[in-house]
Motif scaffolding. Structure first.
Motif, PDB file in Angstrom:
ATOM      1  N   ASP A 144       0.827  -1.342   0.112  1.00  0.00           N
ATOM      2  CA  ASP A 144      -0.119   0.049   0.491  1.00  0.00           C
ATOM      3  C   ASP A 144       1.172   1.369   0.072  1.00  0.00           C
ATOM      4  O   ASP A 144       2.092   1.321  -0.237  1.00  0.00           O
ATOM      5  CB  ASP A 144      -1.333  -0.008   0.800  1.00  0.00           C
ATOM      6  CG  ASP A 144      -1.851   0.484   0.987  1.00  0.00           C
ATOM      7  OD1 ASP A 144      -2.227   1.584   0.000  1.00  0.00           O
ATOM      8  OD2 ASP A 144      -2.777   1.161   2.042  1.00  0.00           O
ATOM      9  N   ARG A 156     -10.439   1.122   3.665  1.00  0.00           N
ATOM     10  CA  ARG A 156      -8.961   1.180   2.952  1.00  0.00           C
ATOM     11  C   ARG A 156      -9.875   2.483   2.379  1.00  0.00           C
ATOM     12  O   ARG A 156     -10.140   1.113   1.023  1.00  0.00           O
ATOM     13  CB  ARG A 156      -8.976   0.386   2.976  1.00  0.00           C
ATOM     14  CG  ARG A 156      -7.202   1.032   2.465  1.00  0.00           C
ATOM     15  CD  ARG A 156      -6.316   2.781   2.872  1.00  0.00           C
ATOM     16  NE  ARG A 156      -4.848   2.336   2.187  1.00  0.00           N
ATOM     17  CZ  ARG A 156      -4.798   4.280   1.458  1.00  0.00           C
ATOM     18  NH1 ARG A 156      -5.957   4.724   1.142  1.00  0.00           N
ATOM     19  NH2 ARG A 156      -3.722   3.922   0.472  1.00  0.00           N
ATOM     20  N   ASP A 157      -9.777   3.343   1.172  1.00  0.00           N
ATOM     21  CA  ASP A 157     -10.172   4.691   0.617  1.00  0.00           C
ATOM     22  C   ASP A 157      -8.897   4.460   0.327  1.00  0.00           C
ATOM     23  O   ASP A 157      -7.789   4.938  -0.216  1.00  0.00           O
ATOM     24  CB  ASP A 157     -10.599   5.990   1.001  1.00  0.00           C
ATOM     25  CG  ASP A 157     -10.765   6.640  -0.022  1.00  0.00           C
ATOM     26  OD1 ASP A 157     -11.301   6.118  -0.778  1.00  0.00           O
ATOM     27  OD2 ASP A 157     -11.682   8.054   0.608  1.00  0.00           O
ATOM     28  N   LEU A 158      -9.495   3.978  -1.615  1.00  0.00           N
ATOM     29  CA  LEU A 158      -8.665   3.234  -2.027  1.00  0.00           C
ATOM     30  C   LEU A 158      -8.495   4.411  -4.084  1.00  0.00           C
ATOM     31  O   LEU A 158      -7.775   4.463  -4.820  1.00  0.00           O
ATOM     32  CB  LEU A 158      -8.330   2.158  -2.483  1.00  0.00           C
ATOM     33  CG  LEU A 158      -8.570   0.902  -2.226  1.00  0.00           C
ATOM     34  CD1 LEU A 158      -9.096  -0.518  -2.621  1.00  0.00           C
ATOM     35  CD2 LEU A 158      -6.800   0.800  -1.509  1.00  0.00           C
ATOM     36  N   TRP A 159     -10.094   5.187  -3.112  1.00  0.00           N
ATOM     37  CA  TRP A 159      -9.826   6.222  -4.401  1.00  0.00           C
ATOM     38  C   TRP A 159      -8.388   6.981  -4.713  1.00  0.00           C
ATOM     39  O   TRP A 159      -7.922   6.730  -5.960  1.00  0.00           O
ATOM     40  CB  TRP A 159     -10.765   6.892  -4.487  1.00  0.00           C
ATOM     41  CG  TRP A 159     -11.240   8.169  -5.352  1.00  0.00           C
ATOM     42  CD1 TRP A 159     -11.255   9.819  -4.987  1.00  0.00           C
ATOM     43  CD2 TRP A 159     -10.473   8.420  -6.889  1.00  0.00           C
ATOM     44  NE1 TRP A 159     -11.104  10.262  -5.715  1.00  0.00           N
ATOM     45  CE2 TRP A 159     -11.180   9.269  -6.690  1.00  0.00           C
ATOM     46  CE3 TRP A 159     -10.836   7.703  -8.062  1.00  0.00           C
ATOM     47  CZ2 TRP A 159     -11.005  10.412  -8.353  1.00  0.00           C
ATOM     48  CZ3 TRP A 159     -10.757   7.769  -9.177  1.00  0.00           C
ATOM     49  CH2 TRP A 159     -11.007   9.319  -9.403  1.00  0.00           C
ATOM     50  N   ASN A 161      -5.225   6.544  -4.717  1.00  0.00           N
ATOM     51  CA  ASN A 161      -4.241   6.316  -4.881  1.00  0.00           C
ATOM     52  C   ASN A 161      -4.439   5.984  -6.157  1.00  0.00           C
ATOM     53  O   ASN A 161      -3.444   5.264  -7.548  1.00  0.00           O
ATOM     54  CB  ASN A 161      -4.709   4.579  -4.636  1.00  0.00           C
ATOM     55  CG  ASN A 161      -3.468   5.177  -3.250  1.00  0.00           C
ATOM     56  OD1 ASN A 161      -3.700   5.834  -2.807  1.00  0.00           O
ATOM     57  ND2 ASN A 161      -3.478   3.688  -3.105  1.00  0.00           N
ATOM     58  N   TYR A 187       1.729  -2.826  -4.929  1.00  0.00           N
ATOM     59  CA  TYR A 187       0.686  -1.772  -5.314  1.00  0.00           C
ATOM     60  C   TYR A 187      -1.026  -3.466  -5.215  1.00  0.00           C
ATOM     61  O   TYR A 187      -1.823  -3.185  -4.496  1.00  0.00           O
ATOM     62  CB  TYR A 187       0.340  -0.800  -5.547  1.00  0.00           C
ATOM     63  CG  TYR A 187      -1.044  -0.205  -5.188  1.00  0.00           C
ATOM     64  CD1 TYR A 187      -0.608  -0.067  -3.629  1.00  0.00           C
ATOM     65  CD2 TYR A 187      -2.238  -0.122  -6.267  1.00  0.00           C
ATOM     66  CE1 TYR A 187      -2.478   0.470  -3.535  1.00  0.00           C
ATOM     67  CE2 TYR A 187      -3.401   0.467  -5.546  1.00  0.00           C
ATOM     68  CZ  TYR A 187      -2.990   1.210  -4.437  1.00  0.00           C
ATOM     69  OH  TYR A 187      -5.024   1.704  -3.779  1.00  0.00           O
ATOM     70  N   CYS A 188      -0.823  -3.696  -6.272  1.00  0.00           N
ATOM     71  CA  CYS A 188      -1.578  -4.665  -7.320  1.00  0.00           C
ATOM     72  C   CYS A 188      -1.526  -5.934  -6.471  1.00  0.00           C
ATOM     73  O   CYS A 188      -2.678  -6.413  -6.033  1.00  0.00           O
ATOM     74  CB  CYS A 188      -1.810  -4.518  -8.591  1.00  0.00           C
ATOM     75  SG  CYS A 188      -1.636  -3.397  -9.404  1.00  0.00           S
ATOM     76  N   LEU A 191      -3.720  -5.092  -3.206  1.00  0.00           N
ATOM     77  CA  LEU A 191      -5.312  -5.352  -3.564  1.00  0.00           C
ATOM     78  C   LEU A 191      -5.922  -6.378  -3.750  1.00  0.00           C
ATOM     79  O   LEU A 191      -7.106  -6.296  -3.072  1.00  0.00           O
ATOM     80  CB  LEU A 191      -5.528  -3.955  -4.607  1.00  0.00           C
ATOM     81  CG  LEU A 191      -5.400  -2.755  -4.677  1.00  0.00           C
ATOM     82  CD1 LEU A 191      -5.427  -1.946  -6.359  1.00  0.00           C
ATOM     83  CD2 LEU A 191      -5.988  -2.118  -4.173  1.00  0.00           C
ATOM     84  N   PHE A 199     -13.106  -4.420  -0.119  1.00  0.00           N
ATOM     85  CA  PHE A 199     -12.672  -3.697  -1.164  1.00  0.00           C
ATOM     86  C   PHE A 199     -13.971  -3.041  -2.114  1.00  0.00           C
ATOM     87  O   PHE A 199     -14.320  -3.621  -2.302  1.00  0.00           O
ATOM     88  CB  PHE A 199     -12.126  -4.950  -2.449  1.00  0.00           C
ATOM     89  CG  PHE A 199     -11.414  -4.321  -3.731  1.00  0.00           C
ATOM     90  CD1 PHE A 199     -10.509  -4.197  -3.675  1.00  0.00           C
ATOM     91  CD2 PHE A 199     -11.843  -4.861  -4.176  1.00  0.00           C
ATOM     92  CE1 PHE A 199      -9.499  -3.834  -4.417  1.00  0.00           C
ATOM     93  CE2 PHE A 199     -11.169  -4.454  -5.817  1.00  0.00           C
ATOM     94  CZ  PHE A 199      -9.827  -3.943  -5.332  1.00  0.00           C
ATOM     95  N   GLU A 205     -14.481   5.208  -5.009  1.00  0.00           N
ATOM     96  CA  GLU A 205     -14.187   4.538  -5.757  1.00  0.00           C
ATOM     97  C   GLU A 205     -15.193   3.417  -5.856  1.00  0.00           C
ATOM     98  O   GLU A 205     -14.477   2.641  -6.755  1.00  0.00           O
ATOM     99  CB  GLU A 205     -13.162   3.710  -4.278  1.00  0.00           C
ATOM    100  CG  GLU A 205     -13.893   3.339  -3.275  1.00  0.00           C
ATOM    101  CD  GLU A 205     -12.830   2.526  -1.898  1.00  0.00           C
ATOM    102  OE1 GLU A 205     -12.072   2.886  -2.113  1.00  0.00           O
ATOM    103  OE2 GLU A 205     -13.286   2.712  -0.700  1.00  0.00           O
ATOM    104  N   ASN A 212      -9.137   1.968 -12.034  1.00  0.00           N
ATOM    105  CA  ASN A 212      -7.710   1.171 -11.253  1.00  0.00           C
ATOM    106  C   ASN A 212      -8.049  -0.104 -12.352  1.00  0.00           C
ATOM    107  O   ASN A 212      -7.086  -0.999 -12.716  1.00  0.00           O
ATOM    108  CB  ASN A 212      -8.516   0.739 -10.640  1.00  0.00           C
ATOM    109  CG  ASN A 212      -7.257   0.005  -9.107  1.00  0.00           C
ATOM    110  OD1 ASN A 212      -7.208  -0.284  -7.518  1.00  0.00           O
ATOM    111  ND2 ASN A 212      -6.121  -0.099  -9.385  1.00  0.00           N
TER     112      ASN A 212
END
Length: 671
Positions: A144, A156-159, A161, A187-188, A191, A199, A205, A212
Motif C-alpha cells: 500500500d 481503506r479508501d483506494l480512490w 491511489n 500495490y496490485c 489489492l 474492497f 471508489e 483502477n
C-alpha cells in the motif's frame, strides 16, 4: 455472445474504386498484430486497435500550445503555491499522518506532471519529480502507499491511489523508470489481498473502479503478471454496475463520465462484446435522459435529477475533463471514430468556456444556455447550493485541482500507433508527433492546422530514409466531401467511411493535405421545446452577446473548502462575475440564411474568446419577451413554441460556443 473481434461493430475493410492504390477508405482499423512498436494487449486480453504514444512524444503547436502555455502560467501551473491542499508542510502525501491529503495532490499532479512531460519545462519537471519521488517512497511493506485514508464505511479508501497510478503510467512512459513497474506490481498484489467485503466499499471508489481496472490493463501489458488478471476480475466484481440496460448506479456527473467506460474495459478481459456495447448504451442512456442539449455533455449540475433536462443545467469542469479522457480510452479500446467526434464535441464546445482565457480561474458549472455567471446561490434551479456559476480560482476544490488533465491528455492523443506499425490521427491539431513505425524507425510527423476553425490539415514527414507504413486519417461523419493530396497529387474521390488509409513508401519531405469542408447544419431537440442548435463542422454555435466582467474578491465568494496557503496575495487570483450587456432571449428564425464570416487568425492568441474567435455567423432572430431570469436569478427554462415572439426580425451574430462565456446554444424557433 463472445465474438473474437470487433468486426461486427465496425464493418469490413474496403477500398475506393476511384483512388490510387496507395490511398483507400477503410471502415475499421486492423486488430491483428503485425508490426506494433509499442506494448499491445497481451493474451488473453482482447486486442485493441490503437496504442497510446508515450507521454512526451507529441509536442503541441498552434492553438493547443497557446492553451497549454496559459495552463502553465495559470492556475494549474501555480496551484502548488496557493492551495493549502498542496502545501508541503504537514502534507499527508509527504509526511505520515499529515493533515492535508486525499484526492487533491493526485488530481493536480496528474495534469501538472503531464504538462511537464509534454513541454519539457525544467521547473515543472523539478516540481513533478519532487512529488513523484515522495509517492514512490511512501510505499509500505504490504504494498500500500500514500495517506491511509479511511472511507465513510470504515474501509481503506483506494480512490486517490487510482489517480496516482494514472500519473505514474505517464511518468513511466516518459522516463522508463523501472521503479514504477515494481511499485505498481507490489500495490496490485496488495489489492489482491483485500477481501471483497472491504474492497471498493466507498462511494467514489466503487463508482470509479474502472480507473483502477485500466491501470491493471496497462501494467499487465508491460509485465505479463498473471495475478493481474485475477485482480481485474475482482475490480470488475466490486465496481458499481455500469452495464444495466436501463439504470445507472448513481447520477453524479463525474461518476458517469468515468464509470460508463468500465464495461468496455472489462470487455478486454472477458471478450464479451456485450460489455463493449454496454458502454455505448450507458452513455446513450444518459444522453437520451439528460443530454438532449449541445456541447457533448448532459445536464447534471453535480447530480442529475428527474425533470431537470433543460439546457440551463450544467456540468462540472471535472465532468468535461473526465469525459474527454474516457472518450480517449474508448478510442483505444474500440478504434471507433465516434469517440473522437465526441471528445472533440466536449473539447471544442464545452471545456474552453469553463475557464477564463488566462486559465487563472474557473467555474464549477458551465451550461449550454448560460446567461449570467455570478456568485449567487441558484438552487434549486441548479442542483448545487453555492456560488457555482462564477469564475473563481477555488470553484470548487475538485475542479480546481483536476481541470489540468483535460488539455494535456487531449494533446497526448493527437496521434496513436496502430497494430500494423502505422500512425492514426483521430483528433486534429497542430503538433509535432514522434512515432516508431513499421520497421521500428522513428519518424517525425509535423501537423499544422487551425482546425476546427479551418478546413485544411497539412502534414509533412521527416525521416532519415525511405520507410513503408500506413497512415490513417479520420474522416469526420459531418464532412460530406473530404479531399486529400499526397505530395500535391489528389488521391481521387473519397467515399464515405471512417478512415482514409494511405500506405506507401514514404520519403523525407513527403506531404499530405487533408481537406474537411464544413457546412452549416442544424440539430433539433424535441424533448426540449423543439429547440434548435446550429453546427459548423465540429463546432456548435452560440448567440454572441455583450459581456461585462466584474472583478471580485475571491476570498469573499469562495466556498468553505477553498483553502489558501498563508501569505498568498489573493488579488493576483481574482474572481469574475460575467453579466450580459445585450439581449439574449432570442428565438432563431428557422428558415433564415446563415452567413459565414471569416476573420483574420490571431497567431499566438487563444481563439476561444469573443475577441479572437476567427469565425462569426450572421442570421435572424426574434426576441421572446417572456423569456428571462427565474426567481433564483438564472436563465429560465426554454419557452414553449407557443410563447409570443416579437414581430421584429433582428440580425444576430453567432460564434462558436466554446468562445462564449455567456451563451445561448439551444435556441427556441421562430418563423
Amino acid at each position: 455472445m463472445k465474438p473474437a473481434t470487433l468486426l461486427l461493430l465496425f464493418g469490413i475493410l474496403s477500398a475506393s474504386s476511384c483512388a490510387p492504390q496507395e490511398a483507400v477508405v477503410v471502415d475499421r482499423l486492423p486488430i491483428e498484430v503485425s508490426s506494433a512498436n509499442y506494448p499491445v494487449n497481451r493474451a488473453p486480453l482482447a486486442p485493441a486497435p490503437l496504442l497510446k504514444l508515450p507521454s512526451g512524444s507529441i509536442r503541441p503547436q498552434g492553438w493547443i500550445e497557446t492553451l497549454l502555455t496559459a495552463q502553465k502560467n495559470g492556475l494549474n501551473g501555480h496551484l502548488a503555491e496557493i492551495s493549502a491542499w498542496l502545501q508541503k508542510e504537514n502534507n499527508a502525501w509527504l509526511t505520515e499522518g499529515g493533515a492535508w491529503g486525499w484526492e487533491e495532490v493526485p488530481y493536480w499532479l496528474r495534469g501538472y506532471s503531464d504538462l511537464a512531460f509534454i513541454t519539457g519545462d525544467s521547473a515543472l519537471l523539478r516540481e513533478s519529480l519532487f512529488w513523484i519521488e515522495a509517492i514512490l517512497a511512501s510505499q509500505r511493506a504490504d504494498g500500500d502507499f500514500g495517506p491511509a485514508v479511511t472511507g465513510e464505511r470504515g474501509t481503506r479508501d483506494l480512490w486517490p491511489n487510482m489517480i496516482v497510478l494514472w500519473l505514474l503510467q505517464n511518468y513511466y512512459e516518459y522516463s522508463a523508470d523501472s521503479r514504477v513497474l515494481d511499485f505498481m506490481t507490489r500495490y496490485c498484489h496488495y489489492l489482491n489481498t483485500l477481501p471483497d467485503e472491504t474492497f471498493l466499499e466507498g462511494y467514489w471508489e466503487q463508482s470509479r473502479g474502472g480507473d483502477n481496472l485500466w491501470s491493471v490493463v496497462w501494467l499487465y501489458n508491460r509485465t505479463g503478471d498473471t495475478t493481474l488478471l485475477t485482480l481485474g476480475e475482482k475490480i470488475h466484481r466490486n465496481t458499481d454496475v455500469w452495464y444495466s440496460p436501463s439504470a445507472l448506479p448513481n447520477w453524479h456527473n463525474v461518476n458517469i463520465a468515468q464509470g460508463f467506460r468500465e464495461p468496455a474495459t472489462w470487455y478486454l478481459f472477458s471478450r464479451d462484446s456485450a460489455m463493449l456495447r454496454a458502454s455505448y448504451r450507458t452513455l446513450d442512456l444518459v444522453r437520451r435522459t439528460c443530454g438532449q442539449v449541445p456541447g457533448g455533455m448532459f445536464g447534471a449540475d453535480e447530480n442529475a435529477r428527474i425533470g431537470y433536462i433543460d439546457p440551463r443545467q450544467g456540468t462540472e469542469t471535472c465532468g468535461f475533463a473526465e469525459q474527454m479522457a474516457s472518450d480517449q480510452i474508448m478510442m483505444l479500446i474500440s478504434g471507433d471514430p465516434r469517440w473522437a467526434a465526441h471528445c472533440e464535441d466536449v473539447a471544442f464546445n464545452s471545456m474552453p468556456a469553463a475557464t477564463m482565457p488566462d486559465m487563472r480561474s474557473l467555474r464549477y458549472l458551465t451550461c449550454p444556455n448560460h446567461v449570467v455567471s455570478d456568485s449567487k446561490n441558484h438552487a434549486p434551479s441548479l442542483q448545487n447550493q453555492g456560488p457555482f456559476l462564477a469564475m473563481n480560482p477555488f470553484s470548487s476544490r475538485c475542479c480546481q485541482h483536476n481541470h489540468g488533465l483535460a488539455w494535456t491528455y487531449y494533446n497526448d492523443f493527437l496521434g496513436m500507433a496502430t497494430l500494423d506499425g502505422g500512425l492514426c490521427l483521430m483528433l486534429y491539431n497542430s503538433a509535432d508527433i514522434r512515432v516508431r513505425v513499421a520497421d521500428g524507425r522513428e519518424i517525425l510527423l509535423t501537423e499544422r492546422t487551425h482546425y476546427p476553425f479551418d478546413e485544411t490539415i497539412s502534414l509533412s514527414l521527416q525521416t532519415d530514409g525511405s520507410v513503408t507504413f500506413p497512415l490513417y486519417l479520420r474522416l469526420p461523419e459531418w464532412c460530406d466531401e473530404p479531399a486529400a493530396e499526397v505530395n500535391g497529387r489528389s488521391v481521387g474521390h473519397i467515399r464515405k467511411g471512417n478512415f482514409l488509409k494511405i500506405e506507401r513508401t514514404w520519403h523525407d519531405g513527403d506531404s499530405v493535405t487533408l481537406h474537411l469542408p464544413m457546412t452549416v447544419t442544424k440539430r433539433y431537440w424535441a424533448v426540449n421545446q423543439h429547440s434548435v442548435s446550429v453546427d459548423y463542422g465540429p463546432l456548435t454555435l452560440s448567440l454572441e452577446m455583450g459581456e461585462r466582467y466584474d472583478t471580485i474578491d475571491s476570498r469573499a465568494t469562495a466556498i468553505w473548502d477553498s483553502q489558501w496557503q498563508e501569505g498568498v496575495d489573493a488579488s493576483q487570483w481574482p474572481s469574475y462575475e460575467i453579466h450580459p450587456t445585450t439581449p439574449w432571449n432570442y428565438a432563431l428564425v428557422y428558415d433564415a440564411p446563415i452567413t459565414v464570416i471569416r476573420r483574420p487568425w490571431k497567431s499566438g492568441e487563444n481563439p476561444f474568446t469573443t475577441q479572437n474567435v476567427p469565425l462569426q455567423f450572421r442570421t435572424l432572430g426574434r426576441q421572446i419577451p417572456s423569456w428571462g431570469l427565474d426567481e433564483t436569478g438564472t436563465c429560465q427554462v426554454l419557452p414553449t413554441p407557443e410563447a409570443p415572439r416579437a414581430e421584429e426580425r433582428d440580425t444576430i451574430t453567432l460564434i462558436p460556443m466554446g468562445a462564449a462565456q455567456l451563451r445561448i446554444s439551444a435556441f427556441p424557433q421562430a418563423d
